[in-house]
Design an enzyme around this catalytic site. Structure first.
Site, PDB file in Angstrom:
ATOM      1  N   LYS A  51       2.133   9.376   8.437  1.00 29.83           N
ATOM      2  CA  LYS A  51       1.301   9.015   9.587  1.00 29.83           C
ATOM      3  C   LYS A  51       1.686   9.630  10.944  1.00 29.83           C
ATOM      4  CE  LYS A  51      -1.382   5.240   7.838  1.00 29.83           C
ATOM      5  NZ  LYS A  51      -0.970   4.831   6.499  1.00 29.83           N
ATOM      6  N   PHE A  62       0.843  -1.193   0.000  1.00 26.90           N
ATOM      7  CA  PHE A  62       0.000   0.000   0.000  1.00 26.90           C
ATOM      8  C   PHE A  62       0.877   1.241   0.000  1.00 26.90           C
ATOM      9  CE2 PHE A  62      -2.561   3.453   1.586  1.00 26.90           C
ATOM     10  CZ  PHE A  62      -3.699   3.324   0.805  1.00 26.90           C
ATOM     11  N   ASP A 120       9.141   2.672   2.056  1.00 29.33           N
ATOM     12  CA  ASP A 120       7.930   3.360   2.498  1.00 29.33           C
ATOM     13  C   ASP A 120       7.757   3.044   3.988  1.00 29.33           C
ATOM     14  OD1 ASP A 120       5.363   4.076   3.223  1.00 29.33           O
ATOM     15  OD2 ASP A 120       4.458   3.484   1.323  1.00 29.33           O
TER      16      ASP A 120
END
Ligand SMILES: *Cc1c(COP(=O)(O)O)cnc(C)c1O
Length: 395
Positions: free
Chosen positions: A252, A138, A223
């Site tokens: 995040k 993702f 990532d």
């Protein structure tokens, strides 16, 4: 407005891009949140690995308050003080020499994809632009990052997708090797797949990827949007492997809830971005940067990483005991405070029932319970969640 009215208006006025649980969260403090009816919850979702220091962390609140009163936004036409502080903190505590700031994970990955292509255009012979990413990964929802995301369900209906991405199975070095062509410029990977269901590769996966990329002269992009900023018990997940990536993306937990994204890289690669190559109006704005500085300060000084490792280990042991009692559990896995319980049945019902009993947990990929609580939780919090899980898992 009553809760009922709020939900009614939400459905009336907001695009239905989410299936929402029928509660409205209005207040948070530490590991707890409260809904509009005053019900209290223990929050083991933390905005999906975002509020790692807990809700309304005093240091972050103080930093944002101070900054909003001094200066909210100016533009990157000028030097921005807290941006300099945050860049220094990130660089001095990582492999990187330079940072670029934006507002979200997708934007950070978009910047990484653009920089990899620009660097390849300038430094690699031939026409190299292809990026190899992993199945079940993702990387975001913009056109480029959703294409980088190796999950068909997110692609359907959005053709034509941008060119230049190839997918291989996660945790499979020979597959990466086979997929590298004369067009490949980079490999992009999550050290642990988060949305993909807390998938943890074999211990030397990153080392072998690093070596492969070095042998082939291509870039390794990590990532760490979900697993960075202390989530695995190290400040960055790659640290455990001993390797250094060429680029790393963060978002995040970087602002503990204030939207901040970042791309970190080396001087050599960073120099392929020159004035005009890439930009963001809000990226690096004083408020977000002040939040980021407070988060980094706290992660480095308040024993958060130690607590994450210790409580994470305890949680994993408790989940292993929990598994023994329930045959519907296939596997339990995790590192630090990103933990997964893979079920042989759908997990939605368990999530709903736990919510009814005042515990917020998340289910990803249909059957994997994912726990990404604030890194400040203690053993009592873990025990409570395990108790509730024991109550709600029995069909
Ligand atoms: C959440 C996430 C993203 C996307 O971040 P957004 O802020 O939602 O754009 C990208 N990569 C990983 C690994 C993520 O967990």
């Amino acid at each position: 407005m009553t809760t009922k009215e709020l939900i009614l208006f939400s459905d009336k006025y907001i695009m239905k891009t989410y299936n929402r649980f029928p509660i409205v969260l209005v207040k948070g403090s530490g590991v707890k949140v409260w809904d509009s009816d005053g019900k209290e919850y223990l929050d083991f979702v933390a905005g999906i690995a975002v509020c790692s220091l807990g809700h309304s962390h005093p240091k972050v609140v103080k930093a944002i308050k101070k900054q909003v009163e001094a200066l909210t936004h100016v533009s990157n036409l000028y030097y921005i003080e807290p941006q300099i502080h945050l860049a220094k903190l990130l660089v001095e505590n990582s492999f990187a020499d330079k940072a670029f700031f934006c507002n979200s994970g997708a934007e950070a990955n978009e910047a990484a994809i653009k920089l990899a292509r620009k660097y390849a255009y300038e430094h690699m012979n031939g026409n190299k632009y292809e990026i190899i990413t992993m199945e079940n990964s993702f990387h975001g929802r913009t056109l480029a990052t959703v294409t980088a995301t190796g999950q068909k369900k997110f692609h359907t209906g959005f053709d034509p997708l941008p060119e230049g991405f190839r997918y291989v199975p996660f945790d499979d070095i020979p597959a990466v090797k086979n997929a590298i062509t004369e067009k490949t410029c980079a490999v992009m990977v999550e050290p642990i797949q988060g949305e993909g269901g807390v998938q943890i590769p074999v211990h030397d996966y990153l080392q072998r990827l690093r070596k492969l990329c070095d042998d082939k002269g291509i870039l390794l992009i990590l990532d760490e949007i979900q697993v960075g900023m202390g989530r695995t018990g190290n400040l960055f997940a790659y640290e455990e492997s001993g390797i250094r990536p060429d680029m790393m993306t963060l978002a995040k937990a970087l602002g503990n809830g204030f939207p901040v994204g970042a791309l970190l890289t080396t001087d050599k690669i960073a120099s392929s971005f020159v004035p005009g190559s890439h930009a963001s109006t809000f990226g690096g704005n004083p408020l977000g940067m002040a939040a980021g500085v407070a988060v980094m300060d706290s992660l480095l000084q308040d024993g958060i990483l130690e607590n994450c490792r210790e409580t994470g280990f305890y949680f994993l042991e408790k989940l292993k005991e929990f598994k023994k009692k329930h045959p519907v559990i296939n596997e339990v896995r995790g590192r630090g405070l990103i933990l997964g319980v893979e079920l042989s049945i759908p997990g939605d019902d368990i999530v709903k029932k736990a919510m009814g009993k005042g515990v917020l947990i998340n289910c990803t990929n249909g059957n994997i319970l994912r726990f990404v609580p604030p890194l400040i939780i203690n053993k009592k919090d873990v025990d409570h969640v395990i108790d509730i899980l024991n109550e709600v898992i029995v069909p």
